[in-house]
Design an enzyme around this catalytic site. Sequence first.
Site, PDB file in Angstrom:
ATOM      1  N   ASN A  13      37.066  43.137  41.484  1.00 51.23           N
ATOM      2  CA  ASN A  13      36.134  42.445  42.369  1.00 51.23           C
ATOM      3  C   ASN A  13      36.920  41.330  43.055  1.00 51.23           C
ATOM      4  O   ASN A  13      37.171  40.289  42.455  1.00 51.23           O
ATOM      5  CB  ASN A  13      34.971  41.882  41.543  1.00 51.23           C
ATOM      6  CG  ASN A  13      34.019  41.038  42.379  1.00 51.23           C
ATOM      7  OD1 ASN A  13      34.110  41.010  43.599  1.00 51.23           O
ATOM      8  ND2 ASN A  13      33.102  40.359  41.702  1.00 51.23           N
ATOM      9  N   TRP A  14      37.310  41.592  44.286  1.00 57.37           N
ATOM     10  CA  TRP A  14      38.147  40.616  44.992  1.00 57.37           C
ATOM     11  C   TRP A  14      37.353  39.401  45.466  1.00 57.37           C
ATOM     12  O   TRP A  14      37.925  38.439  45.940  1.00 57.37           O
ATOM     13  CB  TRP A  14      38.849  41.286  46.193  1.00 57.37           C
ATOM     14  CG  TRP A  14      40.102  42.018  45.803  1.00 57.37           C
ATOM     15  CD1 TRP A  14      40.599  42.190  44.547  1.00 57.37           C
ATOM     16  CD2 TRP A  14      41.034  42.647  46.688  1.00 57.37           C
ATOM     17  NE1 TRP A  14      41.773  42.894  44.584  1.00 57.37           N
ATOM     18  CE2 TRP A  14      42.065  43.187  45.898  1.00 57.37           C
ATOM     19  CE3 TRP A  14      41.084  42.819  48.074  1.00 57.37           C
ATOM     20  CZ2 TRP A  14      43.144  43.884  46.438  1.00 57.37           C
ATOM     21  CZ3 TRP A  14      42.167  43.515  48.613  1.00 57.37           C
ATOM     22  CH2 TRP A  14      43.179  44.036  47.804  1.00 57.37           C
ATOM     23  N   LYS A  15      36.030  39.475  45.395  1.00 58.62           N
ATOM     24  CA  LYS A  15      35.181  38.380  45.885  1.00 58.62           C
ATOM     25  C   LYS A  15      35.597  38.014  47.314  1.00 58.62           C
ATOM     26  O   LYS A  15      35.947  38.901  48.083  1.00 58.62           O
ATOM     27  CB  LYS A  15      35.238  37.196  44.918  1.00 58.62           C
ATOM     28  CG  LYS A  15      34.964  37.644  43.479  1.00 58.62           C
ATOM     29  CD  LYS A  15      34.732  36.548  42.500  1.00 58.62           C
ATOM     30  CE  LYS A  15      34.454  37.139  41.134  1.00 58.62           C
ATOM     31  NZ  LYS A  15      34.146  36.141  40.128  1.00 58.62           N
ATOM     32  N   HIS A  99      25.565  40.770  41.316  1.00 60.53           N
ATOM     33  CA  HIS A  99      26.566  39.898  40.693  1.00 60.53           C
ATOM     34  C   HIS A  99      25.948  38.514  40.491  1.00 60.53           C
ATOM     35  O   HIS A  99      25.152  38.056  41.313  1.00 60.53           O
ATOM     36  CB  HIS A  99      27.807  39.807  41.582  1.00 60.53           C
ATOM     37  CG  HIS A  99      28.947  39.149  40.887  1.00 60.53           C
ATOM     38  ND1 HIS A  99      29.047  37.783  40.777  1.00 60.53           N
ATOM     39  CD2 HIS A  99      30.012  39.655  40.211  1.00 60.53           C
ATOM     40  CE1 HIS A  99      30.129  37.476  40.076  1.00 60.53           C
ATOM     41  NE2 HIS A  99      30.735  38.605  39.725  1.00 60.53           N
ATOM     42  N   GLU A 101      27.029  35.676  40.970  1.00 55.75           N
ATOM     43  CA  GLU A 101      27.255  34.734  42.082  1.00 55.75           C
ATOM     44  C   GLU A 101      26.231  34.964  43.196  1.00 55.75           C
ATOM     45  O   GLU A 101      25.788  34.025  43.844  1.00 55.75           O
ATOM     46  CB  GLU A 101      28.699  34.871  42.601  1.00 55.75           C
ATOM     47  CG  GLU A 101      29.685  34.256  41.611  1.00 55.75           C
ATOM     48  CD  GLU A 101      31.071  34.865  41.634  1.00 55.75           C
ATOM     49  OE1 GLU A 101      31.428  35.568  42.592  1.00 55.75           O
ATOM     50  OE2 GLU A 101      31.812  34.637  40.643  1.00 55.75           O
ATOM     51  N   GLU A 171      28.249  41.121  32.312  1.00 59.97           N
ATOM     52  CA  GLU A 171      29.093  39.969  32.639  1.00 59.97           C
ATOM     53  C   GLU A 171      28.405  38.679  32.193  1.00 59.97           C
ATOM     54  O   GLU A 171      27.576  38.126  32.951  1.00 59.97           O
ATOM     55  CB  GLU A 171      29.341  39.904  34.149  1.00 59.97           C
ATOM     56  CG  GLU A 171      30.065  41.106  34.702  1.00 59.97           C
ATOM     57  CD  GLU A 171      30.843  40.743  35.970  1.00 59.97           C
ATOM     58  OE1 GLU A 171      32.041  41.014  35.998  1.00 59.97           O
ATOM     59  OE2 GLU A 171      30.243  40.178  36.898  1.00 59.97           O
ATOM     60  N   GLY A 177      35.224  33.750  35.444  1.00 61.35           N
ATOM     61  CA  GLY A 177      36.124  32.794  36.102  1.00 61.35           C
ATOM     62  C   GLY A 177      36.430  31.559  35.281  1.00 61.35           C
ATOM     63  O   GLY A 177      36.970  30.586  35.787  1.00 61.35           O
ATOM     64  N   SER A 217      36.537  37.156  32.746  1.00 61.09           N
ATOM     65  CA  SER A 217      37.875  36.759  32.281  1.00 61.09           C
ATOM     66  C   SER A 217      38.601  37.878  31.523  1.00 61.09           C
ATOM     67  O   SER A 217      39.360  37.607  30.591  1.00 61.09           O
ATOM     68  CB  SER A 217      37.810  35.482  31.443  1.00 61.09           C
ATOM     69  OG  SER A 217      37.255  34.428  32.211  1.00 61.09           O
ATOM     70  N   GLY A 238      37.658  40.126  38.048  1.00 63.43           N
ATOM     71  CA  GLY A 238      37.763  39.237  39.202  1.00 63.43           C
ATOM     72  C   GLY A 238      39.190  38.752  39.378  1.00 63.43           C
ATOM     73  O   GLY A 238      40.030  39.427  39.981  1.00 63.43           O
ATOM     74  N   GLY A 239      39.486  37.586  38.834  1.00 61.33           N
ATOM     75  CA  GLY A 239      40.781  36.932  39.026  1.00 61.33           C
ATOM     76  C   GLY A 239      41.987  37.841  38.816  1.00 61.33           C
ATOM     77  O   GLY A 239      42.893  37.889  39.660  1.00 61.33           O
TER      78      GLY A 239
HETATM   79  P1  PGA Z   1      36.624  37.083  36.394  1.00 68.74           P
HETATM   80  O1  PGA Z   1      35.413  37.607  37.291  1.00 68.74           O
HETATM   81  O2  PGA Z   1      37.370  38.292  35.886  1.00 68.74           O
HETATM   82  O3  PGA Z   1      37.468  36.247  37.330  1.00 68.74           O
HETATM   83  O4  PGA Z   1      36.034  36.282  35.281  1.00 68.74           O
HETATM   84  C1  PGA Z   1      34.672  38.726  36.912  1.00 68.74           C
HETATM   85  C2  PGA Z   1      33.569  38.982  37.911  1.00 68.74           C
HETATM   86  O5  PGA Z   1      33.020  38.011  38.449  1.00 68.74           O
HETATM   87  O6  PGA Z   1      33.238  40.141  38.192  1.00 68.74           O
END
Ligand code: PGA
Length: 257
Positions: A13-15, A99, A101, A171, A177, A217, A238-239
């Site tokens: 997930n590149w956001k 998600h 967010e 999640e 994050g 994470s 994500g990251g």
């Molecule tokens: P993260 O993000 O791996 O940076 O914790 C995961 C996500 O939001 O899908």
Amino acid sequence: MNRKYRKTVIAGNWKMNQLCSGVKPFIEQLREAMPRTKTCEVVLCTPALMIPAMVRAGKDARVAAGGQDVSKYEKGAYTGEISADMLLDAGAKYCIVGHSERREYHHESDSLINEKAKALLAKGITPIICVGESLEQREKDLTMEYIAYQVCAALSGIDGTQVRRCIIAYEPIWAIGTGKTATAEQAQEVCEFIRGVIRKLYGARSARAVSILYGGSMNAKNAAELLSMPDIDGGLIGGASLKPADFAAIIAATAQE
Ligand code: PGA
């Protein structure tokens, strides 16, 4: 993982990171670093603008393109929205919905997320439906109750055949994050519980066919342990999905038996 009954999926997930011009170099580096795998589906969910570049670059590398959000509407006067048809036309095979967010910053409700999942299914795009509790809910021992509610709401009106085409991503919000990963046992406990909720709604055959991912994470170091759990069929990352070597290492961690 349980490859006998369901797909293993590693989805990035590149956001709101990266640029269209960065897609090809990223995939070239990823391809160098990642193992050849036929047992793991590799997906990168990018901003919609980057999907065509991802489709082109990802074809030979066996990386599928995904979106990060979709409109619940099919078409019309909805300035700024991207429809499921547009995602399909651009070449997306997957799309994240719900998600945390988007739930938080765009006030997305469970019923909206349900409508978005249905809009994707109608066009043959696999929804990656995100659920997860806050730290406060975990501390108050409300995790399972809340997760059951989110799963049932997201799947409302989706039939037994369609549910097998859905992916659920667990999640925990406190792990996204933050560098704070759920332990493999905590993640397994909730993923197993989610499968139980699907079993109650659709029966055992459907429940065992649905891939359930862990996200929050997940990284090159902790992936193997999380993926060794029977109900964790992959990850939403994500990251670590922004770094080709780290993402490749997570893909490699699916090679375990
Ligand atoms: P993260 O993000 O791996 O940076 O914790 C995961 C996500 O939001 O899908």
